[in-house]
Design an enzyme around this catalytic site. Structure first.
Site, mmCIF file in Angstrom:
data_model
loop_
_atom_site.group_PDB
_atom_site.id
_atom_site.type_symbol
_atom_site.label_atom_id
_atom_site.label_comp_id
_atom_site.label_asym_id
_atom_site.label_seq_id
_atom_site.Cartn_x
_atom_site.Cartn_y
_atom_site.Cartn_z
ATOM 1 N N SER A 112 -15.992 10.114 -51.169
ATOM 2 C CA SER A 112 -16.983 10.083 -50.093
ATOM 3 C C SER A 112 -16.273 9.935 -48.758
ATOM 4 C CB SER A 112 -17.974 8.943 -50.343
ATOM 5 O OG SER A 112 -19.081 9.054 -49.485
ATOM 6 N N ASN A 113 -16.968 9.541 -47.729
ATOM 7 C CA ASN A 113 -16.355 9.380 -46.406
ATOM 8 C C ASN A 113 -17.007 8.208 -45.679
ATOM 9 O OD1 ASN A 113 -18.675 10.430 -44.759
ATOM 10 N ND2 ASN A 113 -18.289 12.207 -46.065
ATOM 11 N N ARG A 114 -16.563 7.948 -44.451
ATOM 12 C CA ARG A 114 -16.963 6.721 -43.741
ATOM 13 C C ARG A 114 -18.290 6.824 -42.996
ATOM 14 N NH1 ARG A 114 -12.736 6.390 -39.790
ATOM 15 N NH2 ARG A 114 -13.830 4.579 -38.984
ATOM 16 N N SER A 115 -18.972 7.940 -43.107
ATOM 17 C CA SER A 115 -20.235 8.078 -42.378
ATOM 18 C C SER A 115 -21.225 6.971 -42.751
ATOM 19 C CB SER A 115 -20.860 9.438 -42.697
ATOM 20 O OG SER A 115 -22.184 9.484 -42.229
ATOM 21 N N ALA A 161 -22.378 14.046 -42.921
ATOM 22 C CA ALA A 161 -20.959 14.317 -43.170
ATOM 23 C C ALA A 161 -20.844 14.801 -44.618
ATOM 24 C CB ALA A 161 -20.132 13.069 -42.938
#
Ligand code: CTP
Length: 212
Positions: A22-25, A90
């Site tokens: 996943s990502n930091r959004s 994102a």
């Protein structure tokens, strides 16, 4: 009533039953846009990846999704009815080729993950945009903000792109504040200086929504 479709948050791409990429959004920018649009009397559908936020009040519809594929089908089903689509999510560009049915066990040495591309949701929307529909994307850049954003605007057939520099820890991704460069297909370039995302959402809508 005019309809707006907004995506927000990260996606999660499963590796096995307990792990994902996943990502930091955090979803803050997309949620702020959704809240601001409802206050302006738009019928707002918010498609959201997993975030820790409460959906804003008075949405027409809230759709919770997890993966890029789920987000793609949720958006696809609703895009034709929308006067405006803002892709603030994102979305993962890659997902694991194989999702293990059981938890991946550790073993000596390195582990290689094979990834494949996900669908470019915004790119697909751009290639079959109907006349009068307003299409807005986001660009997260760590260098050459304007050049990369201009390229994305053209390549994805967008009306507007909201470009932000994600190389700084105090703004942008996973921050309360942001500053962005707004670019449109007519060649306007508008700098919106550092402000809380709630305030920035109002300014972004001031510029893009009168066009609908
Ligand atoms: N997006 C999308 N589907 C994807 C990936 C991204 O719809 N699979 C959307 C995002 O919601 C955002 C925009 O496309 O509005 C970002 O464009 P993208 O080309 O992914 O740019 P970056 O994420 O900045 O990455 P890159 O420079 O690698 O293209």
């Amino acid at each position: 009533m005019k309809r707006i479709l907004i995506s927000a948050g990260p996606t999660r791409e499963r590796l096995d039953p307990v792990r994902f990429l996943s990502n930091r959004s955090t979803g803050r920018m997309g949620y702020a846009l959704a809240a601001a649009a409802t206050r302006r009397g738009w019928a707002v559908t918010l498609v959201s990846g997993p975030v820790a936020l409460e959906p804003p009040p008075a949405l027409a519809e809230f759709v919770a999704v997890e993966s890029a594929a789920e987000m793609a089908s949720a958006i696809r089903e609703r895009a034709a009815a929308a006067d405006c689509v803002i892709m603030a999510a994102a979305v993962a560009d890659y997902r694991p080729v194989r999702v293990a049915a059981q938890k991946i066990r550790k073993s000596p040495g390195t582990l290689m993950l094979e990834l494949e591309r996900t669908e470019d949701i915004l790119g697909s929307l751009g290639s079959r945009k109907r006349p009068g529909q307003l299409l807005v994307g986001f660009a997260a850049e760590t260098e050459e903000l304007r050049a990369h954003a201009e390229d994305k605007l053209r390549r994805k057939n967008l009306d507007w792109i909201v470009a932000n520099d994600v190389s700084r820890a105090d703004r942008g991704f996973a921050s309360e504040n942001n500053e962005v460069l707004l670019l449109n297909a007519r060649g306007d370039r508008i700098w919106l200086p550092l402000a809380p995302k709630t305030e920035l959402a109002e300014q972004i809508l001031n510029h893009i929504l009168p066009e609908v």
